[in-house]
Design a protein around this motif. Structure first.
Motif, mmCIF file in Angstrom:
data_model
loop_
_atom_site.group_PDB
_atom_site.id
_atom_site.type_symbol
_atom_site.label_atom_id
_atom_site.label_comp_id
_atom_site.label_asym_id
_atom_site.label_seq_id
_atom_site.Cartn_x
_atom_site.Cartn_y
_atom_site.Cartn_z
ATOM 1 N N CYS A 69 0.695 -1.304 0.186
ATOM 2 C CA CYS A 69 -0.155 -0.572 -0.078
ATOM 3 C C CYS A 69 1.001 1.359 -0.482
ATOM 4 O O CYS A 69 1.873 0.718 0.751
ATOM 5 N N ASN B 79 2.513 -2.003 4.747
ATOM 6 C CA ASN B 79 1.930 -0.516 4.419
ATOM 7 C C ASN B 79 3.194 0.505 4.634
ATOM 8 O O ASN B 79 3.789 0.417 4.786
ATOM 9 N N ALA C 144 2.167 3.350 3.330
ATOM 10 C CA ALA C 144 1.430 4.695 2.747
ATOM 11 C C ALA C 144 1.852 5.571 2.960
ATOM 12 O O ALA C 144 1.371 7.044 3.150
ATOM 13 N N ALA D 203 0.095 6.650 6.481
ATOM 14 C CA ALA D 203 0.598 5.209 7.194
ATOM 15 C C ALA D 203 0.184 4.808 8.575
ATOM 16 O O ALA D 203 -1.275 3.950 8.473
ATOM 17 N N VAL E 239 -4.149 3.817 7.323
ATOM 18 C CA VAL E 239 -3.884 2.567 6.642
ATOM 19 C C VAL E 239 -4.118 1.497 8.062
ATOM 20 O O VAL E 239 -4.624 0.704 8.093
ATOM 21 N N TYR F 160 1.750 -8.279 8.657
ATOM 22 C CA TYR F 160 2.227 -7.338 8.293
ATOM 23 C C TYR F 160 2.596 -6.296 8.573
ATOM 24 O O TYR F 160 4.079 -6.671 9.774
ATOM 25 N N LEU G 104 5.389 -3.159 7.888
ATOM 26 C CA LEU G 104 5.425 -1.079 7.695
ATOM 27 C C LEU G 104 6.544 -0.703 7.019
ATOM 28 O O LEU G 104 8.140 -1.549 7.738
#
Length: 890
Positions: free
Chosen positions: A54, A245, A247, A251, A254, A386, A388
């Motif tokens: 993303c 993520n 973003a 972020a 999100v 997930y 980051l």
């Protein structure tokens, strides 16, 4: 000096030279109308992708590029606008290697090499500008000297320039206060707006798919397996195996789209730079100039000079969230001239000729900052798949290559963090994600390393303080305690009330910097002396405490035996020091594990390990397990009663025998102390001194503390802080988490192999890696050095990171240090490598070779050092413990 109104009136919106930055429009922003992608036509969102990223900024594209270069071609990148329309669209393009952590430095060095290779293969434009770091204060000059020493030993070319050399080479730099500078010739400038589309193009050629104008609406999870399963977007649903993520400023938003929510503690601030065209050419070959003491930076931009600043008090923006429709490349923010005045003042102070320059443009951009100014990377503790990559504090362009590579490695199977805890997302707790906390903190974060105070080695944040405090906090405040913040927790570093009767003479610190003898030196000495000769109380409530229990004792023990390197199947009442390792044999956690009962353990570790401990234990927990893992950090107040008279003091307040035969070291039991029940006493102090850690239910804590202080008068009791504890543990060669113990260290390297059940035949995470390392030999070793010719009155102190030399060759760095009040020496701990053998193996004979000459470099001065493979020892008859001696030897 221009007033705000006069500068506003003089701004010329003239087109910028297209040949300089081909992706820049007349407004200074990225033109993404033709971004060089393989297929300009709109692509359909696939039903499934192995990896979904993303964010289509420079970091997101770098992640996709590196994933595909490593063989993963099933990658989809989602971008709510167009690729490259994030903060990269107005990036200054400065790529500088000088960072505060080794990981950040390596990430940028890799990025520089990546950009150079992309230039050779694909025509990416870059300029070897070099960078000049200015020093206007003694602190800043010493800090640059430290950087210079470290850089030269690791092979990075740098040069220190004195004031006269500066005046000759760069006469346009202003200020009578200029003391010198550090020159780094290999720093570069890139055309940031070229990099993102190029990385996209290469990733697409390797199989990645980019979906533009696609907003992420929700992140679906499996709450039992704690994984992301699919994503809802404006273009439909897509299932995935891994979610990243990246973003940017979105972020944090999100992170709120999933259940559970993922913490991404960032907040946007406004950042300004201007394009100024001097009336006369200043320097056609002007390097990047970083004037930290003046808060500003400069670079050439065609025939203009780009000038920006990191304000002492920054301006937060988007407090209620970044607007969904906001586009960094197209939505120009209105200039705040009151805020911009700070930049103008600093810029003209640094380069006075700019006072008459034509201001061609002012760019007001937005950047996302973390609450501690370090990046946010790694696997989210809330969800297993997930990842980051956020909070780059303006360094996205400079670090995109290294970040993309590391995130790709993590996703594709490297199950270790393998980077500093300072950039690991698991350093945060819930309070860090509070939006008000973030707004208050980022005002200070932006300019924290700048200005006269920014070079100080032990500077503390002043904003958003007092959030987590011990029940004893009010008592400490009345005693004029000096507090330091760790994970939002206020911890006493020392007590002004312990100041000796004689006033500390500041003139004794003749080093003229805050790197010299600290003003609290004599206070810490008094607290240290109480710990060694009498009894002291240290509030250690901030330590993280995790309870692990199950009705199924066998299942619980089997789980912990597999997770922990040491044998934890000990009788109830035993305290076990153990590491928790990953499959590479390096540390994920280091803790004291107390077996309260057959089916209940208490794990105690440093405050910064609170989230990490919970994440690692839950990550290893089998699905459907009956084991319960609970954070009980706030349940107990912890008082470290430390010193030879600790037993006598507590003995007056309990009816349990505290004799060593009845209450041995590394054991614990419940006690009544001063009428308070439920107190867990453990006989250890994290310092090698005798004493007890008292875990007190918080409602009893003030009563117990007050009673200890009242009864303790007869024993010379004092309050003490963490600086005294640091001196004690450093003299005793105790490794400390986060500095000496990290995710790049194994137990064999730090001398803790005796805390591993390698010979037992029992399996545990990391065992195979340790067995291989034991067979092959270690490549670095934790050692202790005492400085022989250091003068505490005139010389700068070691603070961490100083190069260690063996026979004149660089072999490692200091990881922690403190003054040893018993040894009367500076004590440095660190890791050394073997620069002589072909295989690089470090042996005990190599370490203790009496012909070897060891030195530690503190700034531009080398100090002779004595090597210790073990702490210096002498038997102290009073209670049978070993103590360092003034006469040193191994």
């Amino acid at each position: 000096m221009y007033s705000c109104q006069r500068v506003a009136a003089l701004i010329k919106r003239s087109p910028l030279p297209k040949h300089v930055l081909p992706c820049i429009t007349s407004q200074g922003y990225c033109d993404t109308s033709n971004n060089g992608s393989v297929a300009a036509s709109r692509k359909k969102l696939p039903y499934h992708s192995r990896v979904v990223v993303c964010g289509g900024g420079i970091v997101g594209c770098s992640i996709a590029y590196h994933l595909t270069m490593m063989g993963e071609d099933d990658v989809v990148v989602l971008e709510k606008n167009r690729i490259g329309e994030g903060a990269t669209s107005y990036s200054a393009g400065i790529v500088g290697q000088l960072k505060s952590t080794a990981f950040e430095t390596r990430a940028i060095q890799y990025t520089i090499e990546l950009y150079k290779s992309l230039s050779e293969e694909h025509g990416l434009n870059w300029v070897k500008s070099g960078a000049l770091f200015l020093a206007r204060t003694p602190d800043r000059l010493h800090k640059l000297e430290r950087h210079h020493q470290t850089a030269r030993y690791i092979g990075t070319e740098t040069q220190l320039l004195c004031k006269d050399e500066m005046a000759e080479k760069y006469p346009y730099i202003g200020g009578d206060d200029l003391l010198g500078s550090l020159w780094i010739p290999e720093d570069i400038i890139v055309h940031s707006q070229q990099i993102t589309p190029l990385l996209r193009k290469l990733a697409e050629q390797n199989g990645a798919t980019f979906i533009e104008d696609c907003s992420l609406l929700s992140v679906h999870t499996d709450k039992h397996r704690r994984v992301v399963t699919s994503l809802d977007t404006s273009e439909g649903e897509i299932k995935c195996d891994y979610f990243i993520n990246a973003a940017g400023q979105w972020a944090r938003m999100v992170g709120k789209l999933s259940t559970p929510r993922v913490r991404v503690p960032i907040h946007s601030v406004e950042h300004y730079y201007m394009l100024a065209q001097p009336q006369d050419v200043i320097d056609e070959n002007m390097p990047v100039i970083r004037d930290y003491d003046n808060h500003c930076y400069f670079r050439m931009w065609g025939n203009s000079i780009m000038a920006g600043a990191f304000e002492a008090v920054a301006k937060p923006i988007f407090h209620d969230g970044v607007p969904e429709t906001f586009n960094c490349a197209k939505d120009r923010l209105k200039e705040d001239w009151d805020q911009l005045q700070f930049t103008l003042d600093k810029v003209v102070s640094s380069i006075p000729q700019l006072s008459s320059a034509c201001i061609k443009d002012v760019v007001t951009g937005t950047e996302a900052f973390s609450p501690d100014r370090h990046w946010i990377l790694g696997e989210a503790p809330e969800l297993k798949n997930y990842f980051l990559a956020a909070g780059f504090c303006g360094a996205g362009t400079a670090a995109s290559g290294g970040i993309g590579k590391k995130i790709a490695e993590l996703v594709l199977g490297d199950d270790t963090n393998s980077f500093s805890g300072k950039v690991d997302v698991k350093r945060f707790v819930d309070l860090h994600n509070n939006i008000k906390y973030l707004r208050d903190r980022v005002k200070e974060v932006v300019g924290f390393d700048y200005g006269a105070e920014g070079a100080s080695p032990d500077r503390q944040y002043e904003s958003a303080r007092g959030l987590r405090v011990s029940p004893l906090h009010t008592r400490a405040v009345k005693l004029d305690a000096a507090f330091g913040e760790t994970v939002g927790y206020e911890r006493v570093m020392y007590f002004h009330s312990n100041s000796p009767d004689i006033t500390h003479d500041e003139s004794l610190n003749r080093s003229k910097t805050t790197y010299g003898q600290p003003k609290y030196f004599d206070i810490v000495k008094a607290e240290y002396k109480a710990c060694r000769e009498a009894v002291a109380l240290i509030d250690m409530s901030s330590f993280s405490k995790v309870e692990i229990r199950s009705d199924n004792t066998e299942e619980l023990v089997d789980f912990l035996q597999y997770v922990c390197a040491n044998d934890v199947d000990k009788p109830a009442g035993t305290v076990i020091h153990t590491g928790m390792l990953n499959h590479n044999g390096t540390y994920e956690n280091d803790c004291s594990l107390f077996r309260e009962s057959e089916n209940r353990y208490l794990s105690v570790s440093l405050p910064q390990q609170q989230t990490q401990t919970l994440w690692w234990l839950n990550k290893q927990l089998p699905q459907g397990s009956s084991i319960q893992i609970s954070d009980i950090t706030s349940m107990y107040t912890v008082i470290n009663v430390i010193g030879p008279k600790a037993r006598e003091l507590i003995g007056e307040l309990t009816d349990v025998s505290l004799k060593i035969a009845d209450f041995p070291q590394m054991s614990g039991k419940p006690l009544y102390v001063a009428n308070a029940g439920g107190v867990i006493a453990m006989r250890l102090t994290h310092s090698h001194e005798d004493g007890f850690l008292l875990y007190i239910l918080s409602e009893y804590s003030l009563h117990v503390y007050d009673t200890l202080m009242e009864v303790g008068r007869d024993y010379g009791v004092r309050n003490a802080g963490y600086f005294a504890l640091r001196s004690l543990r450093t003299e005793w060669f105790f490794a400390y988490w986060g500095t000496d113990l990290t995710s790049q260290v194994t137990p064999l390297e730090c001398g803790r192999d005796q805390r591993c059940k390698l010979s037992s035949g029992m399996d545990f995470i990391g065992r195979d890696a340790l067995m291989r390392q034991r067979q092959e030999g270690i490549k670095k070793k934790f050692v202790m050095l005492t400085l022989d010719d250091h003068d505490i009155a005139t010389d700068n102190f070691p603070w961490q990171g100083e190069p260690i030399l063996r026979n004149g060759k660089y072999v490692g760095n200091v990881t922690s240090s403190s003054y040893g009040y018993t040894l009367e020496r500076q004590v440095c701990l660190g890791y050394i490598t073997n620069c002589e053998s072909a295989d690089g193996t470090v042996t005990m004979s190599y370490i203790t070779d009496k012909t070897a000459n060891y030195q530690v470099a503190i700034g531009n001065k080398l100090f002779s050092a004595t090597m210790h493979a073990y702490p210096p020892k002498i038997v102290t008859p009073d209670y049978g413990f070993y103590h360092p001696s003034k006469k040193m030897g191994t």
